[in-house]
Scaffold this motif. Structure first.
Motif, PDB file in Angstrom:
ATOM      1  N   LEU A 129     -31.780  -0.232  50.610  1.00 38.34           N
ATOM      2  CA  LEU A 129     -30.407  -0.826  50.466  1.00 38.34           C
ATOM      3  C   LEU A 129     -29.527  -0.355  51.523  1.00 38.34           C
ATOM      4  CD1 LEU A 129     -29.850  -1.243  46.566  1.00 38.34           C
ATOM      5  CD2 LEU A 129     -29.763  -3.092  48.282  1.00 38.34           C
ATOM      6  N   THR A 130     -29.484   0.727  51.800  1.00 44.91           N
ATOM      7  CA  THR A 130     -28.593   1.428  52.748  1.00 44.91           C
ATOM      8  C   THR A 130     -28.770   1.022  54.187  1.00 44.91           C
ATOM      9  OG1 THR A 130     -29.765   3.572  53.059  1.00 44.91           O
ATOM     10  CG2 THR A 130     -27.971   3.323  51.518  1.00 44.91           C
ATOM     11  N   SER A 131     -30.076   0.628  54.413  1.00 42.24           N
ATOM     12  CA  SER A 131     -30.623   0.160  55.649  1.00 42.24           C
ATOM     13  C   SER A 131     -30.006  -1.351  55.942  1.00 42.24           C
ATOM     14  CB  SER A 131     -32.108  -0.002  55.901  1.00 42.24           C
ATOM     15  OG  SER A 131     -32.458   1.186  55.801  1.00 42.24           O
ATOM     16  N   LEU A 132     -29.708  -1.990  54.721  1.00 46.66           N
ATOM     17  CA  LEU A 132     -28.962  -3.567  54.945  1.00 46.66           C
ATOM     18  C   LEU A 132     -27.412  -3.369  55.791  1.00 46.66           C
ATOM     19  CD1 LEU A 132     -29.736  -5.134  51.375  1.00 46.66           C
ATOM     20  CD2 LEU A 132     -31.121  -5.404  53.721  1.00 46.66           C
ATOM     21  N   SER A 133     -27.423  -4.249  56.410  1.00 43.23           N
ATOM     22  CA  SER A 133     -25.685  -4.534  57.000  1.00 43.23           C
ATOM     23  C   SER A 133     -24.787  -4.485  55.968  1.00 43.23           C
ATOM     24  CB  SER A 133     -25.589  -5.793  57.540  1.00 43.23           C
ATOM     25  OG  SER A 133     -25.438  -6.880  56.785  1.00 43.23           O
ATOM     26  N   HIS A 136     -24.544  -7.786  53.743  1.00 38.48           N
ATOM     27  CA  HIS A 136     -25.481  -7.788  53.058  1.00 38.48           C
ATOM     28  C   HIS A 136     -25.625  -6.833  51.815  1.00 38.48           C
ATOM     29  CE1 HIS A 136     -27.578  -9.824  56.542  1.00 38.48           C
ATOM     30  NE2 HIS A 136     -27.106 -11.006  55.657  1.00 38.48           N
ATOM     31  N   ARG A 137     -25.416  -5.753  51.948  1.00 41.17           N
ATOM     32  CA  ARG A 137     -25.373  -4.751  50.893  1.00 41.17           C
ATOM     33  C   ARG A 137     -24.375  -5.095  49.847  1.00 41.17           C
ATOM     34  NH1 ARG A 137     -25.613  -0.404  54.197  1.00 41.17           N
ATOM     35  NH2 ARG A 137     -23.160  -0.278  54.048  1.00 41.17           N
ATOM     36  N   GLU A 138     -23.102  -5.490  50.225  1.00 37.13           N
ATOM     37  CA  GLU A 138     -21.852  -5.792  49.285  1.00 37.13           C
ATOM     38  C   GLU A 138     -22.478  -7.110  48.489  1.00 37.13           C
ATOM     39  OE1 GLU A 138     -17.440  -6.076  49.923  1.00 37.13           O
ATOM     40  OE2 GLU A 138     -18.593  -7.455  51.223  1.00 37.13           O
ATOM     41  N   ILE A 139     -23.020  -7.898  49.106  1.00 38.06           N
ATOM     42  CA  ILE A 139     -23.360  -9.079  48.373  1.00 38.06           C
ATOM     43  C   ILE A 139     -24.438  -8.898  47.297  1.00 38.06           C
ATOM     44  CG2 ILE A 139     -24.482 -11.556  48.512  1.00 38.06           C
ATOM     45  CD1 ILE A 139     -21.716 -11.483  49.823  1.00 38.06           C
ATOM     46  N   VAL A 140     -25.359  -8.120  47.710  1.00 38.64           N
ATOM     47  CA  VAL A 140     -26.515  -7.583  46.847  1.00 38.64           C
ATOM     48  C   VAL A 140     -26.124  -6.828  45.505  1.00 38.64           C
ATOM     49  CG1 VAL A 140     -28.437  -6.201  46.362  1.00 38.64           C
ATOM     50  CG2 VAL A 140     -28.393  -7.752  48.333  1.00 38.64           C
ATOM     51  N   ASP A 141     -25.129  -5.973  45.813  1.00 36.13           N
ATOM     52  CA  ASP A 141     -24.238  -5.127  44.812  1.00 36.13           C
ATOM     53  C   ASP A 141     -23.517  -5.986  43.647  1.00 36.13           C
ATOM     54  OD1 ASP A 141     -23.525  -2.600  43.828  1.00 36.13           O
ATOM     55  OD2 ASP A 141     -21.372  -3.071  44.706  1.00 36.13           O
ATOM     56  N   LEU A 142     -22.784  -7.077  44.353  1.00 35.08           N
ATOM     57  CA  LEU A 142     -21.994  -7.768  43.227  1.00 35.08           C
ATOM     58  C   LEU A 142     -22.950  -8.580  42.532  1.00 35.08           C
ATOM     59  CD1 LEU A 142     -19.203  -8.860  45.588  1.00 35.08           C
ATOM     60  CD2 LEU A 142     -18.947  -7.461  43.783  1.00 35.08           C
ATOM     61  N   ARG A 167     -26.337 -15.201  53.045  1.00 35.43           N
ATOM     62  CA  ARG A 167     -26.182 -13.744  53.158  1.00 35.43           C
ATOM     63  C   ARG A 167     -27.123 -13.072  52.185  1.00 35.43           C
ATOM     64  NH1 ARG A 167     -20.247 -11.432  54.348  1.00 35.43           N
ATOM     65  NH2 ARG A 167     -20.024 -12.484  56.171  1.00 35.43           N
ATOM     66  N   LEU A 168     -27.182 -13.711  50.603  1.00 36.42           N
ATOM     67  CA  LEU A 168     -28.190 -13.360  49.926  1.00 36.42           C
ATOM     68  C   LEU A 168     -29.592 -13.598  50.176  1.00 36.42           C
ATOM     69  CD1 LEU A 168     -28.077 -12.002  47.062  1.00 36.42           C
ATOM     70  CD2 LEU A 168     -28.017 -14.263  45.929  1.00 36.42           C
ATOM     71  N   PHE A 169     -29.699 -14.705  51.054  1.00 36.90           N
ATOM     72  CA  PHE A 169     -31.323 -15.042  51.209  1.00 36.90           C
ATOM     73  C   PHE A 169     -31.764 -13.945  52.464  1.00 36.90           C
ATOM     74  CE2 PHE A 169     -33.686 -17.192  54.497  1.00 36.90           C
ATOM     75  CZ  PHE A 169     -34.744 -17.690  53.590  1.00 36.90           C
ATOM     76  N   TYR A 170     -30.831 -13.622  53.181  1.00 36.78           N
ATOM     77  CA  TYR A 170     -31.327 -12.825  54.195  1.00 36.78           C
ATOM     78  C   TYR A 170     -31.381 -11.610  53.567  1.00 36.78           C
ATOM     79  CZ  TYR A 170     -31.469 -16.580  57.565  1.00 36.78           C
ATOM     80  OH  TYR A 170     -31.579 -17.924  58.137  1.00 36.78           O
ATOM     81  N   ALA A 171     -30.573 -11.237  52.807  1.00 34.01           N
ATOM     82  CA  ALA A 171     -30.444  -9.806  52.532  1.00 34.01           C
ATOM     83  C   ALA A 171     -31.774  -9.512  51.632  1.00 34.01           C
ATOM     84  CB  ALA A 171     -29.425  -9.627  51.601  1.00 34.01           C
ATOM     85  N   ARG A 172     -32.261 -10.562  50.704  1.00 35.49           N
ATOM     86  CA  ARG A 172     -33.451 -10.295  50.026  1.00 35.49           C
ATOM     87  C   ARG A 172     -34.562 -10.397  50.891  1.00 35.49           C
ATOM     88  NH1 ARG A 172     -32.130 -15.354  46.018  1.00 35.49           N
ATOM     89  NH2 ARG A 172     -30.790 -14.477  44.560  1.00 35.49           N
ATOM     90  N   LYS A 173     -34.663 -11.353  52.005  1.00 35.80           N
ATOM     91  CA  LYS A 173     -35.771 -11.476  52.852  1.00 35.80           C
ATOM     92  C   LYS A 173     -35.924 -10.046  53.351  1.00 35.80           C
ATOM     93  CE  LYS A 173     -37.394 -14.124  56.692  1.00 35.80           C
ATOM     94  NZ  LYS A 173     -37.344 -15.018  57.480  1.00 35.80           N
ATOM     95  N   LYS A 174     -34.827  -9.271  54.027  1.00 34.84           N
ATOM     96  CA  LYS A 174     -34.966  -8.188  54.739  1.00 34.84           C
ATOM     97  C   LYS A 174     -35.278  -7.067  53.812  1.00 34.84           C
ATOM     98  CE  LYS A 174     -33.909  -5.280  58.191  1.00 34.84           C
ATOM     99  NZ  LYS A 174     -34.786  -5.230  59.266  1.00 34.84           N
ATOM    100  N   LEU A 175     -34.519  -7.032  52.421  1.00 34.48           N
ATOM    101  CA  LEU A 175     -35.148  -5.894  51.623  1.00 34.48           C
ATOM    102  C   LEU A 175     -36.335  -5.883  51.333  1.00 34.48           C
ATOM    103  CD1 LEU A 175     -33.417  -3.710  49.994  1.00 34.48           C
ATOM    104  CD2 LEU A 175     -33.159  -5.455  48.080  1.00 34.48           C
ATOM    105  N   ALA A 176     -37.113  -7.104  51.136  1.00 35.96           N
ATOM    106  CA  ALA A 176     -38.609  -7.373  50.870  1.00 35.96           C
ATOM    107  C   ALA A 176     -39.297  -6.775  52.137  1.00 35.96           C
ATOM    108  CB  ALA A 176     -38.857  -8.770  50.783  1.00 35.96           C
ATOM    109  N   GLU A 177     -38.953  -6.997  53.052  1.00 35.79           N
ATOM    110  CA  GLU A 177     -39.534  -6.271  54.361  1.00 35.79           C
ATOM    111  C   GLU A 177     -39.728  -4.853  54.250  1.00 35.79           C
ATOM    112  OE1 GLU A 177     -37.853  -8.375  57.850  1.00 35.79           O
ATOM    113  OE2 GLU A 177     -38.539 -10.274  57.151  1.00 35.79           O
ATOM    114  N   LEU A 178     -38.416  -4.283  54.216  1.00 41.23           N
ATOM    115  CA  LEU A 178     -38.234  -2.963  54.156  1.00 41.23           C
ATOM    116  C   LEU A 178     -39.001  -2.242  53.260  1.00 41.23           C
ATOM    117  CD1 LEU A 178     -34.109  -2.782  54.703  1.00 41.23           C
ATOM    118  CD2 LEU A 178     -36.002  -2.001  56.493  1.00 41.23           C
ATOM    119  N   LEU A 179     -39.013  -2.928  51.785  1.00 35.99           N
ATOM    120  CA  LEU A 179     -39.660  -2.255  50.691  1.00 35.99           C
ATOM    121  C   LEU A 179     -41.213  -2.334  50.784  1.00 35.99           C
ATOM    122  CD1 LEU A 179     -37.532  -3.619  47.931  1.00 35.99           C
ATOM    123  CD2 LEU A 179     -37.901  -1.237  48.106  1.00 35.99           C
TER     124      LEU A 179
END
Length: 189
Positions: A129-133, A136-142, A167-179
């Motif tokens: 999560l901290t690796s997200l911009s 994106h992190r703010e959207i995921v948090d809310l 932003r939520l779409f790209y945050a999920r995609k990036k988070l899945a890649e990072l995980l």
């Protein structure tokens, strides 16, 4: 949040606008933990988050008469918190995340192996999560931690709903890649 609680929050705001201290205490008791946690995720400093609570509810006391009811009271509170947190971040750029407090919380219903797996997964998720911009992190948090709708997030952050969705779409995609790169499979132990 129930419809009754949302309606009663609006009644509390109306009473606060008339100077009702008891209504302020009830509203504070109902929402201060949510405001604190949201502020803490944004500023990453417990003392600053504590200060944010005071500033947010002082603003509510002063500005209750200006509440128009176009959103839920909780959404209004989080929008104020976000504004105050961003102002605090502009004042202090050298903040650090205090993971010790978060790591100290353990689910007593799990056996030790599951607890360790959850802790490892939780740490990996927190790092990802901290690796997200910040956007994106703010959207995921809310959306996920504060259970806000896309419409409410758009209002809190001050961007169009479609931008929130993107932003939520790209945050999920990036988070899945990072995980996946961190070795975390989908699901929770």
């Amino acid at each position: 949040m129930s419809v009754t609680q949302a309606a009663s929050d609006e009644v509390l705001i109306a009473r606060i606008a008339q100077g009702d201290r008891l209504a302020m205490q009830v509203l504070y008791g109902r929402h201060h933990v949510r405001v604190y946690r949201f502020g803490l995720r944004l500023v990453r400093d417990e003392q600053v988050a504590e200060d944010l609570i005071s500033e947010v509810f002082l603003d509510v006391w002063r500005q209750a008469g200006k509440f128009e009811g176009r959103s839920a009271v909780s959404t209004w509170l989080l929008a104020i918190t976000r504004f105050k947190a961003l102002s605090a971040l502009r004042r202090r750029k050298d903040l650090e995340l205090d993971d010790e407090a978060a790591n100290a919380i353990e689910d007593s219903s799990d056996d030790p192996e599951t607890a360790v797996q959850k802790k490892d997964t939780s740490e990996a998720l927190r790092e990802c999560l901290t690796s997200l911009s910040p956007e994106h992190r703010e959207i995921v948090d809310l959306v996920y931690y504060h259970e806000k709708s896309v419409e409410e997030v758009a209002e809190i952050v001050g961007i169009p709903e479609n931008t929130v969705k993107t932003r939520l779409f790209y945050a999920r995609k990036k988070l899945a890649e990072l995980l996946k790169a961190a070795g975390v499979e989908r699901g929770w132990p």
